[in-house]
Enzyme design. Structure first.
Site, PDB file in Angstrom:
ATOM      1  N   ARG A 122      17.563   6.323  -2.012  1.00 18.49           N
ATOM      2  CA  ARG A 122      16.946   5.968  -3.308  1.00 18.49           C
ATOM      3  C   ARG A 122      17.133   4.506  -3.689  1.00 18.49           C
ATOM      4  O   ARG A 122      17.078   4.142  -4.859  1.00 18.49           O
ATOM      5  CB  ARG A 122      17.475   6.853  -4.425  1.00 18.49           C
ATOM      6  CG  ARG A 122      17.134   8.302  -4.210  1.00 18.49           C
ATOM      7  CD  ARG A 122      17.175   9.075  -5.499  1.00 18.49           C
ATOM      8  NE  ARG A 122      16.839  10.452  -5.215  1.00 18.49           N
ATOM      9  CZ  ARG A 122      17.721  11.353  -4.784  1.00 18.49           C
ATOM     10  NH1 ARG A 122      18.975  11.014  -4.607  1.00 18.49           N
ATOM     11  NH2 ARG A 122      17.330  12.564  -4.541  1.00 18.49           N
ATOM     12  N   LYS A 144       6.719  -6.971  -4.160  1.00 20.23           N
ATOM     13  CA  LYS A 144       5.822  -5.958  -3.607  1.00 20.23           C
ATOM     14  C   LYS A 144       6.298  -5.624  -2.200  1.00 20.23           C
ATOM     15  O   LYS A 144       6.429  -6.516  -1.358  1.00 20.23           O
ATOM     16  CB  LYS A 144       4.396  -6.501  -3.514  1.00 20.23           C
ATOM     17  CG  LYS A 144       3.637  -6.460  -4.818  1.00 20.23           C
ATOM     18  CD  LYS A 144       2.168  -6.678  -4.503  1.00 20.23           C
ATOM     19  CE  LYS A 144       1.380  -7.083  -5.707  1.00 20.23           C
ATOM     20  NZ  LYS A 144      -0.002  -7.466  -5.348  1.00 20.23           N
ATOM     21  N   GLU A 186      -2.691 -20.562   1.783  1.00 17.12           N
ATOM     22  CA  GLU A 186      -2.123 -19.898   0.586  1.00 17.12           C
ATOM     23  C   GLU A 186      -1.474 -20.941  -0.334  1.00 17.12           C
ATOM     24  O   GLU A 186      -1.490 -20.801  -1.551  1.00 17.12           O
ATOM     25  CB  GLU A 186      -1.098 -18.828   0.971  1.00 17.12           C
ATOM     26  CG  GLU A 186      -1.678 -17.625   1.708  1.00 17.12           C
ATOM     27  CD  GLU A 186      -2.266 -16.543   0.791  1.00 17.12           C
ATOM     28  OE1 GLU A 186      -2.316 -16.731  -0.440  1.00 17.12           O
ATOM     29  OE2 GLU A 186      -2.689 -15.502   1.338  1.00 17.12           O
ATOM     30  N   LYS A 228       4.818 -18.754  -8.203  1.00 18.14           N
ATOM     31  CA  LYS A 228       4.732 -17.295  -8.084  1.00 18.14           C
ATOM     32  C   LYS A 228       5.780 -16.635  -8.974  1.00 18.14           C
ATOM     33  O   LYS A 228       5.507 -15.624  -9.622  1.00 18.14           O
ATOM     34  CB  LYS A 228       4.891 -16.837  -6.638  1.00 18.14           C
ATOM     35  CG  LYS A 228       4.686 -15.324  -6.529  1.00 18.14           C
ATOM     36  CD  LYS A 228       4.181 -14.829  -5.218  1.00 18.14           C
ATOM     37  CE  LYS A 228       3.916 -13.315  -5.315  1.00 18.14           C
ATOM     38  NZ  LYS A 228       3.762 -12.689  -4.014  1.00 18.14           N
ATOM     39  N   GLU A 238       1.378  -6.681 -11.937  1.00 21.62           N
ATOM     40  CA  GLU A 238      -0.012  -7.099 -11.753  1.00 21.62           C
ATOM     41  C   GLU A 238      -1.000  -6.346 -12.632  1.00 21.62           C
ATOM     42  O   GLU A 238      -1.914  -5.678 -12.156  1.00 21.62           O
ATOM     43  CB  GLU A 238      -0.419  -6.964 -10.276  1.00 21.62           C
ATOM     44  CG  GLU A 238      -1.707  -7.730  -9.992  1.00 21.62           C
ATOM     45  CD  GLU A 238      -2.034  -7.857  -8.506  1.00 21.62           C
ATOM     46  OE1 GLU A 238      -1.098  -7.943  -7.696  1.00 21.62           O
ATOM     47  OE2 GLU A 238      -3.222  -7.884  -8.195  1.00 21.62           O
ATOM     48  N   ARG A 242      -0.930 -11.939 -13.146  1.00 19.46           N
ATOM     49  CA  ARG A 242      -0.666 -12.034 -11.709  1.00 19.46           C
ATOM     50  C   ARG A 242      -1.948 -12.009 -10.889  1.00 19.46           C
ATOM     51  O   ARG A 242      -1.987 -12.470  -9.755  1.00 19.46           O
ATOM     52  CB  ARG A 242       0.274 -10.880 -11.292  1.00 19.46           C
ATOM     53  CG  ARG A 242       0.829 -11.010  -9.880  1.00 19.46           C
ATOM     54  CD  ARG A 242       2.026 -10.084  -9.662  1.00 19.46           C
ATOM     55  NE  ARG A 242       2.503 -10.164  -8.288  1.00 19.46           N
ATOM     56  CZ  ARG A 242       3.618  -9.599  -7.845  1.00 19.46           C
ATOM     57  NH1 ARG A 242       4.378  -8.913  -8.662  1.00 19.46           N
ATOM     58  NH2 ARG A 242       3.985  -9.713  -6.582  1.00 19.46           N
ATOM     59  N   ASN A 246      -4.966 -13.722  -6.888  1.00 14.48           N
ATOM     60  CA  ASN A 246      -5.973 -13.153  -5.988  1.00 14.48           C
ATOM     61  C   ASN A 246      -7.128 -14.117  -5.736  1.00 14.48           C
ATOM     62  O   ASN A 246      -8.117 -13.751  -5.106  1.00 14.48           O
ATOM     63  CB  ASN A 246      -6.522 -11.836  -6.563  1.00 14.48           C
ATOM     64  CG  ASN A 246      -5.488 -10.731  -6.496  1.00 14.48           C
ATOM     65  OD1 ASN A 246      -4.668 -10.703  -5.582  1.00 14.48           O
ATOM     66  ND2 ASN A 246      -5.503  -9.839  -7.463  1.00 14.48           N
ATOM     67  N   HIS A 249      -9.169 -13.962  -2.618  1.00  9.82           N
ATOM     68  CA  HIS A 249      -8.811 -12.729  -1.919  1.00  9.82           C
ATOM     69  C   HIS A 249      -9.893 -11.651  -1.963  1.00  9.82           C
ATOM     70  O   HIS A 249      -9.855 -10.733  -1.153  1.00  9.82           O
ATOM     71  CB  HIS A 249      -7.486 -12.181  -2.449  1.00  9.82           C
ATOM     72  CG  HIS A 249      -6.293 -12.916  -1.895  1.00  9.82           C
ATOM     73  ND1 HIS A 249      -6.096 -14.265  -2.110  1.00  9.82           N
ATOM     74  CD2 HIS A 249      -5.257 -12.510  -1.112  1.00  9.82           C
ATOM     75  CE1 HIS A 249      -4.976 -14.635  -1.491  1.00  9.82           C
ATOM     76  NE2 HIS A 249      -4.458 -13.598  -0.878  1.00  9.82           N
ATOM     77  N   HIS A 253     -10.511 -10.463   1.591  1.00  7.83           N
ATOM     78  CA  HIS A 253     -10.235  -9.107   2.083  1.00  7.83           C
ATOM     79  C   HIS A 253     -11.463  -8.499   2.739  1.00  7.83           C
ATOM     80  O   HIS A 253     -11.354  -7.787   3.737  1.00  7.83           O
ATOM     81  CB  HIS A 253      -9.764  -8.210   0.932  1.00  7.83           C
ATOM     82  CG  HIS A 253      -8.334  -8.455   0.550  1.00  7.83           C
ATOM     83  ND1 HIS A 253      -7.833  -8.169  -0.693  1.00  7.83           N
ATOM     84  CD2 HIS A 253      -7.295  -8.971   1.254  1.00  7.83           C
ATOM     85  CE1 HIS A 253      -6.541  -8.493  -0.743  1.00  7.83           C
ATOM     86  NE2 HIS A 253      -6.197  -8.994   0.425  1.00  7.83           N
ATOM     87  N   HIS A 266      -5.022 -13.515   7.815  1.00 10.65           N
ATOM     88  CA  HIS A 266      -5.187 -13.336   6.371  1.00 10.65           C
ATOM     89  C   HIS A 266      -5.470 -14.676   5.663  1.00 10.65           C
ATOM     90  O   HIS A 266      -6.418 -14.792   4.890  1.00 10.65           O
ATOM     91  CB  HIS A 266      -3.936 -12.667   5.804  1.00 10.65           C
ATOM     92  CG  HIS A 266      -3.930 -12.584   4.324  1.00 10.65           C
ATOM     93  ND1 HIS A 266      -4.735 -11.712   3.630  1.00 10.65           N
ATOM     94  CD2 HIS A 266      -3.239 -13.295   3.384  1.00 10.65           C
ATOM     95  CE1 HIS A 266      -4.535 -11.877   2.337  1.00 10.65           C
ATOM     96  NE2 HIS A 266      -3.631 -12.830   2.161  1.00 10.65           N
TER      97      HIS A 266
END
Ligand SMILES: NC(=O)c1ccc[n+]([C@@H]2O[C@H](COP(=O)([O-])OP(=O)(O)OC[C@H]3O[C@@H](n4cnc5c(N)ncnc54)[C@H](O)[C@@H]3O)[C@@H](O)[C@H]2O)c1
Ligand SMILES: [Zn+2]
Length: 364
Positions: A122, A144, A186, A228, A238, A242, A246, A249, A253, A266
């Site tokens: 946990r 994340k 990035e 960030k 997000e 946040r 993107n 993106h 994507h 990416h």
């Protein structure tokens, strides 16, 4: 190795505050950094054969008692089965709830190791030691973590902040050129969307940066972590601010998926995505032509991107309709409004997107 004190950025996320240390030679001081952060003596490391083979020696000197858990780090191994191998390594090593898991690798190792740390018993403590530029400026910050399912990327995961992030730009010296450049896109993203000073610094120091001079890389990586960190502090999960990260993106994507994750890294697809967002913003009059020229010039400066002119613009649009950023049938889209500022809109039409994709050279 320099003996300058590393940059120290404090991330104040609602669920946990933690330091990010960025500096040339930080890896040699990892043990001290962990001690100072109050990390206990039960320490485990997850890494990949590539990263451990190149840099494990230095790591080992810092933490001699730690035997690594080695897992493959391709995107296709970022799976529940991969996380399970990490659980096995932890169990075999006798890790209990007082243990800390250090991730030592790129974003794949960070995301998968972070997910294992979030779920093993946990949740045990987590420390990231990222080794790709992308992981140093992005994946290791913000909490994340997750793994992929056959049905899509990052479909299982958590928000789970580390206790400390230690970044040494020296390890970037062995990164394949394309991977390094993908990380720089990035960095440009942060500059355009949030920080004009950072954008100017990248353009000015592009020579030393592409030569991977740690003296040039250190402040730029620190600036990205600061941007960030500030955004994560304001919007950990997000739901609002946040989303500005993107930028590039949505189209990015779609291009990644449209080329089955094989042709474009990416960061390279994000570079195309930023160019597409600039095209939409310029056509709307949101972005001045001169700023658009400056942004595309910065992207072009890093060299040619893999071609996309054999792709169909309409097919990419179909991928965008399935994106996580579609909310109640409307596609959220980040438009640059100048260098260092961006706006989130939800009214970009398919006709605008098609026009932008054709400007990138995509066919019908
Ligand atoms: N958690 C987040 O917020 C977040 C943000 C962005 C991306 N990501 C995730 O990050 C992943 C991509 O990360 P990545 O670009 O770091 O890819 P990666 O982890 O696959 O690493 C790329 C390649 O570089 C090699 N490598 C790593 N460090 C090296 C070094 N110092 N020298 C030589 N080779 C080295 C690896 O072995 C690998 O082959 C994706 O899964 C993406 O979903 C997560
Ligand atoms: Zn990205």
């Amino acid at each position: 190795m320099t003996h300058d004190r590393p940059f120290r950025i404090e991330i104040v996320a609602p669920s946990r505050s933690y330091p990010v240390l960025v500096g040339e030679g930080a890896l040699q001081q990892l043990g001290t950094a962990l001690d100072e952060t109050g990390i206990g003596p039960s320490r485990f490391v997850v890494s990949s054969p590539t990263v451990w083979g190149l840099w494990g020696g230095g790591f080992h000197e810092t933490l001699p008692e730690t035997a690594p858990i080695i897992v493959p780090d391709g995107e296709r191994y970022k799976t529940p089965a991969g996380a399970s191998r990490i659980y096995d390594g932890l169990l075999k090593g006798g890790a209990d709830r007082s243990a800390t898991l250090l991730t030592f690798g790129g974003g794949v190792i960070g995301d998968m190791g972070g997910f294992a740390a979030a779920t093993y018993m946990r949740g045990i403590r987590l420390a990231h030691v990222p080794t790709t530029l992308l992981a140093q400026v992005d994946a290791a910050i913000g909490g994340k973590v997750g793994v992929n399912l056959p049905g899509g990327k990052n479909l299982v995961g958590a928000f789970y902040q580390p206790s400390v992030v230690v970044i040494d730009p020296v390890v970037l010296s062995t990164l394949p050129r394309r991977e390094f450049r993908a990380g720089l896109y990035e960095v440009i993203k942060y500059g355009v969307a949030c920080d004009a000073g950072l954008f100017d610094e990248v353009c000015r120091d592009i020579g030393p940066l592409t030569r991977r001079d740690p003296a040039a890389l250190t402040p730029v990586i620190a600036a990205c972590c600061r941007v960030k960190g500030a955004i994560v502090a304001a919007d950990e999960r997000e739901t609002g601010a946040r989303r500005v990260l993107n930028f590039g993106h949505t189209v990015g994507h779609a291009l990644e998926a449209g080329t089955r994750y094989r042709r474009l890294l990416h960061g390279e697809s994000v570079a195309y995505g930023m160019l597409a967002a600039c095209a939409v913003a310029a056509a709307r009059g949101v972005l001045a032509a001169s700023d658009r020229g400056t942004i595309s010039g910065a992207i072009a400066q890093l060299g040619p991107l893999p071609p996309v002119n054999d792709l169909s613009a309409a097919a990419q649009l179909a991928y965008m309709r399935h994106d996580k950023k579609v909310h109640e049938g409307r596609l959220r889209f980040v438009l640059p409004a100048g260098i260092g500022s961006a706006q989130i809109v939800d009214d970009v039409s398919e006709a605008e997107l098609l026009r932008a994709l054709r400007e990138l050279g995509l066919g019908e």
